[in-house]
Design an enzyme around this catalytic site. Structure first.
Site, PDB file in Angstrom:
ATOM      1  N   HIS B  86     -25.527 -37.788 -32.694  1.00  0.00           N
ATOM      2  CA  HIS B  86     -26.790 -38.990 -33.020  1.00  0.00           C
ATOM      3  C   HIS B  86     -26.297 -40.251 -33.394  1.00  0.00           C
ATOM      4  O   HIS B  86     -25.228 -40.197 -34.316  1.00  0.00           O
ATOM      5  CB  HIS B  86     -27.977 -38.319 -34.040  1.00  0.00           C
ATOM      6  CG  HIS B  86     -27.356 -38.256 -35.320  1.00  0.00           C
ATOM      7  ND1 HIS B  86     -27.596 -39.087 -36.433  1.00  0.00           N
ATOM      8  CD2 HIS B  86     -26.848 -37.374 -35.951  1.00  0.00           C
ATOM      9  CE1 HIS B  86     -26.710 -38.588 -37.536  1.00  0.00           C
ATOM     10  NE2 HIS B  86     -26.461 -37.385 -37.336  1.00  0.00           N
ATOM     11  N   ASP B  88     -27.974 -42.448 -34.829  1.00  0.00           N
ATOM     12  CA  ASP B  88     -29.095 -43.275 -35.964  1.00  0.00           C
ATOM     13  C   ASP B  88     -28.166 -42.786 -37.395  1.00  0.00           C
ATOM     14  O   ASP B  88     -27.667 -41.833 -37.576  1.00  0.00           O
ATOM     15  CB  ASP B  88     -30.444 -42.927 -35.923  1.00  0.00           C
ATOM     16  CG  ASP B  88     -30.789 -41.231 -36.179  1.00  0.00           C
ATOM     17  OD1 ASP B  88     -29.786 -40.389 -35.530  1.00  0.00           O
ATOM     18  OD2 ASP B  88     -31.598 -40.870 -36.843  1.00  0.00           O
ATOM     19  N   ASP B 119     -21.400 -39.575 -40.671  1.00  0.00           N
ATOM     20  CA  ASP B 119     -22.655 -38.981 -40.314  1.00  0.00           C
ATOM     21  C   ASP B 119     -23.557 -40.000 -39.495  1.00  0.00           C
ATOM     22  O   ASP B 119     -24.208 -40.745 -40.040  1.00  0.00           O
ATOM     23  CB  ASP B 119     -23.550 -38.270 -41.535  1.00  0.00           C
ATOM     24  CG  ASP B 119     -24.878 -37.979 -40.992  1.00  0.00           C
ATOM     25  OD1 ASP B 119     -25.115 -37.423 -39.882  1.00  0.00           O
ATOM     26  OD2 ASP B 119     -25.690 -37.833 -42.194  1.00  0.00           O
ATOM     27  N   GLU B 153     -32.174 -38.385 -35.320  1.00  0.00           N
ATOM     28  CA  GLU B 153     -31.754 -37.122 -35.848  1.00  0.00           C
ATOM     29  C   GLU B 153     -32.326 -37.092 -37.843  1.00  0.00           C
ATOM     30  O   GLU B 153     -32.764 -36.398 -38.054  1.00  0.00           O
ATOM     31  CB  GLU B 153     -30.300 -37.049 -35.840  1.00  0.00           C
ATOM     32  CG  GLU B 153     -30.025 -35.448 -36.233  1.00  0.00           C
ATOM     33  CD  GLU B 153     -29.468 -35.331 -37.794  1.00  0.00           C
ATOM     34  OE1 GLU B 153     -29.689 -34.264 -38.399  1.00  0.00           O
ATOM     35  OE2 GLU B 153     -29.504 -36.318 -38.392  1.00  0.00           O
ATOM     36  N   THR B 317     -48.018 -51.970 -69.850  1.00  0.00           N
ATOM     37  CA  THR B 317     -48.956 -50.886 -70.391  1.00  0.00           C
ATOM     38  C   THR B 317     -50.057 -50.768 -69.359  1.00  0.00           C
ATOM     39  O   THR B 317     -51.118 -51.120 -69.603  1.00  0.00           O
ATOM     40  CB  THR B 317     -49.726 -51.451 -71.630  1.00  0.00           C
ATOM     41  OG1 THR B 317     -50.135 -52.537 -71.548  1.00  0.00           O
ATOM     42  CG2 THR B 317     -48.393 -51.369 -72.797  1.00  0.00           C
ATOM     43  N   ARG B 330     -35.782 -26.852 -48.351  1.00  0.00           N
ATOM     44  CA  ARG B 330     -34.554 -26.202 -47.336  1.00  0.00           C
ATOM     45  C   ARG B 330     -34.855 -24.944 -46.906  1.00  0.00           C
ATOM     46  O   ARG B 330     -35.234 -24.119 -47.987  1.00  0.00           O
ATOM     47  CB  ARG B 330     -32.960 -26.431 -47.908  1.00  0.00           C
ATOM     48  CG  ARG B 330     -32.617 -27.820 -47.924  1.00  0.00           C
ATOM     49  CD  ARG B 330     -32.437 -28.381 -46.595  1.00  0.00           C
ATOM     50  NE  ARG B 330     -32.514 -29.880 -46.831  1.00  0.00           N
ATOM     51  CZ  ARG B 330     -32.020 -31.064 -45.908  1.00  0.00           C
ATOM     52  NH1 ARG B 330     -31.548 -30.292 -44.621  1.00  0.00           N
ATOM     53  NH2 ARG B 330     -31.834 -32.226 -46.246  1.00  0.00           N
ATOM     54  N   SER B 401     -29.608 -29.515 -42.637  1.00  0.00           N
ATOM     55  CA  SER B 401     -30.259 -29.081 -41.371  1.00  0.00           C
ATOM     56  C   SER B 401     -29.791 -30.085 -40.160  1.00  0.00           C
ATOM     57  O   SER B 401     -29.747 -31.318 -40.435  1.00  0.00           O
ATOM     58  CB  SER B 401     -31.775 -29.366 -41.986  1.00  0.00           C
ATOM     59  OG  SER B 401     -32.211 -28.823 -43.130  1.00  0.00           O
ATOM     60  N   HIS B 429     -25.281 -39.682 -46.543  1.00  0.00           N
ATOM     61  CA  HIS B 429     -26.642 -40.118 -47.114  1.00  0.00           C
ATOM     62  C   HIS B 429     -26.419 -40.788 -48.563  1.00  0.00           C
ATOM     63  O   HIS B 429     -27.708 -41.034 -49.048  1.00  0.00           O
ATOM     64  CB  HIS B 429     -27.404 -38.752 -47.531  1.00  0.00           C
ATOM     65  CG  HIS B 429     -27.701 -38.198 -46.058  1.00  0.00           C
ATOM     66  ND1 HIS B 429     -28.813 -37.512 -45.830  1.00  0.00           N
ATOM     67  CD2 HIS B 429     -27.150 -38.266 -44.804  1.00  0.00           C
ATOM     68  CE1 HIS B 429     -29.217 -37.405 -44.512  1.00  0.00           C
ATOM     69  NE2 HIS B 429     -27.915 -37.331 -44.058  1.00  0.00           N
TER      70      HIS B 429
END
Lengths: 456, 456
Positions: B86, B88, B119, B153, B317, B330, B401, B429
């Site tokens: 992928h 993306d 990734d 993905e 506040t 998961r 995943s 990530h």
């Protein structure tokens, strides 16, 4: 007196325009990048006091934003009233929920909309202008007046607090009573004097799990998630009946007296109307107390903010490194913010799991306040507002906090009169904050009548 | 074969520079304002496939970001491998934690740092370049190859999922096996073939209390606070032993087999080293399972994001109107994301108090995956990586995943070989995502050897 009231009537539109100028300065004390606005706003206020005929007008340096002081002591033998207000305002987020730019005051349907229109620029402005009207018509005031307008009320008044503890400053501020308009009226058109305020203890919790954000797939199940753990901690602060679970928290809470319960009963508060106005199916709070008791005489715990992980639109499978929450507690007599902060910190650390690092910060706090109803100034306030609004004044307590009120009371040994001109529906601290023009106008009269009543 | 490997060696620096160009396109599929980047990135990939000698190269329109397809079918009688990847990438926040701009690839200490470096741009690039090397040296490949590189993905592959269900498309993608490099190696320098992946069920909860942000002093104690209530709900999703409390959640979870427990044992995983690397005092997860069992073979629940109220520096506040959380689970064989989403929604709504309005959204999901170890392609993958890295390959499962893997398996009736080239410490990530140059290089060889091994 009629001349004064007449003058206030004639000049109402001018005063409204000047209030707009006051509002246009974005004096947000909570955000560091507004430092210059704070100073500009202080200068605007001192200009107003000079123009109102006050003497010895000055900006008083503090470690933070300056205090604005001014006085007129030309009524020997008469009592002296210290008028307090604040020129700082709350942040404006979320901006997209404002119908008009928060710092461009907009008049609509008999209300002026803007951040600070009500809290506290609008409410403290009435006293400056009432004094001005006296001086421009009578050339004098029936009592001695001192003004102290600060710029850090929304962040806890820490520097004014220090200022009040100094011997010299106490001399400067010496007075027989303190007059403050920074609270709410019980209902539209009902003149209100508040005799109690809740205190505040504002804390922040930060949890750290892993040393960096992780992929929740590759790591999920192996290490504690700081958001999940933070949620568990928050869930343990209060039970489903609204009872706060921090040990010793209720120890110093003063019981609601029978007389108070009766007074509250007499106000015929409608839960149904209140819930409808907030668009909630049902109200929620500490079991065993009526809504007004919970708002005025019982402590509470609220998350004011929480953040962690991915908060934009869409989905990101992250197991975050950090999560944090701002949590504040409203206090009632005789709770002490420092003690509560310690209780909170001890309890939270005791329930935090060993899998995460935890930091607990005491951001700021203030004591609760309770005033004698038979005091001369308190009675003068009730009489003055009754004249201005043409209706008998009611006595209430407030859910909110003005931490500094307690300090005035304590350091100056003077009673505090809370002459509220706002309404709980005025969205103070929220988008579309507003102030009713009727309350602005009758506030001007209330202030003028107060000086007369108080001089008797 | 030596010619191919030699060519890859000579051209390594050129390939690294081309990878930097690939990375420089900020193709974040989760954020709507990157639409154009997605298209530019797809075009870049198709250009790469043409240059590698692929035929019938095309962008395939979808309701979202285009698919990139290319093929070389010049090896009649030989098997056909479909290579999936992928283009993306994940969002990059929090930006301030990046040492270098996320889309300006930086090579340091034998690693290339950038969002997507690993990734999946880095990992899928090795196959394009291995194919290119074959075509430029041998003029042909030992097996038939098809490429399918998608752009969604990181947001659930929804459109590819639809694409795969179409009869014509299945013909286009017909193959004997699917080769994917989008997973992690068990350890530095240890060639790894993964035979299982966890599935995903990604949900969002939004609570609404009062119809507007309120002053927590004036209103605190009278009405439910959506942050406090959200925390209570999250706290009820999982107990202190890491067990998920959603009814029926574990019903379809396949037991960890004895053989698996032994395989895991043989990998001699060190909790101590792992905890040290993440800088946590102790690991945490479902009681009764080892860390690798929890990561590979047990379902989890993690908050991926939470937000409500005032989240800037300082104190406000406010009693907020809304609070929301992103929560993903998961999944493992034989859990089904749709079923879990229903279980989650039903449970969360059942524990939400009547004082707040609740909305639960199913953002996306994917099925778990489990492959046969004795398959010809799987074995070829193990042999190829062993040659490239000069070490026996190990078989693992993955915590993450790739929802689409299951669809390939199901729709194309072809086994999937997961030839991971990343490491769990590569910050995919997270800020400072990186890819080891050694793995990039040996990944190129692994891919080239795979074609040879698979042709046997």
């Amino acid at each position: 007196m009629d001349k004064v009231i007449g003058y206030l009537k004639e000049n109402f539109d001018n005063y409204l325009n000047e209030l707009k100028e006051f509002i246009a300065i974005p004096s947000i004390s909570a955000l560091a990048d507004h430092k210059k606005d704070m100073r500009d706003c202080a200068k605007f206020v001192s200009g107003q006091l000079k123009n109102a005929g006050m003497k010895n007008v000055k900006l008083i340096k503090t470690a933070g934003n300056p205090l604005v002081y001014g006085e007129w002591m030309g009524a020997p033998g008469k009592p002296t009233v210290l008028i307090y207000g604040h020129y700082d305002v709350q942040p404006v987020d979320p901006l997209d929920l404002w119908d008009n730019p928060p710092f461009e005051a907009t008049v609509k349907d008999g209300k002026i909309y803007a951040r600070g229109a009500n809290d506290n620029k609008g409410q403290c402005f009435v006293h400056i202008k009432a004094v001005e009207a006296y001086m421009k018509t009578e050339g004098k005031l029936p009592v001695n007046v001192k003004f102290l307008i600060e710029g850090e009320e929304e962040v806890g008044s820490g520097n004014l607090d220090k200022f009040l503890k100094d011997k010299e400053n106490k001399k400067l501020l010496k007075c027989d009573s303190v007059l403050i308009s920074d609270t709410s009226m019980y209902d539209e058109g009902v003149p209100t004097i508040s005799y109690g305020l809740r205190g505040l203890c504002y804390m922040e919790i930060e949890l750290t799990g892993p040393n960096r954000d992780l992929h929740s797939g590759s790591f999920g199940g192996s290490v504690a998630n700081p958001i999940n753990e933070l949620a568990k901690i928050i869930a343990k602060l209060q039970n489903d009946k609204g009872k706060i679970l921090i040990p010793e928290f209720y120890k110093n809470v003063r019981k609601v007296t029978k007389a108070e319960k009766e007074n509250i009963k007499s106000l015929k508060f409608s839960d149904k109307k209140y819930a409808k106005e907030l668009d909630v199916k049902e109200l929620f709070g500490e079991a065993g107390y009526s809504t007004l008791e919970r708002l005025w005489a019982r402590p509470t715990l609220d998350c004011n903010g929480i953040v962690g992980g991915f908060i934009e639109k869409g989905a990101k499978t992250v197991l975050p490194s950090k999560a944090s929450a701002k949590i504040s507690m409203r206090l009632v007599p005789d709770q002490d913010p420092k003690t509560v902060a310690k209780q909170f910190t001890k309890y939270v650390k005791s329930i935090a799991p060993k899998y995460v690092k935890i930091e607990v910060k005491d951001l700021h706090g203030g004591n609760p306040f309770y005033a004698p109803l038979d005091d001369r100034a308190v009675q003068a306030g009730a009489a003055a507002t009754a004249k201005a609004f043409g209706k008998k004044a009611v006595f209430t307590r407030e859910g909110g906090s003005i931490p500094i009120v307690v300090e005035f009371n304590k350091q100056l040994k003077a009673p505090v009169v809370l002459m509220g001109l706002g309404l709980d529906t005025d969205n103070i601290h929220s988008p579309n904050e507003h102030f009713r023009l009727e309350n602005f106008e009758k506030g001007l009269y209330s202030s003028a009548y107060f000086f007369e009543e108080y001089s008797k």
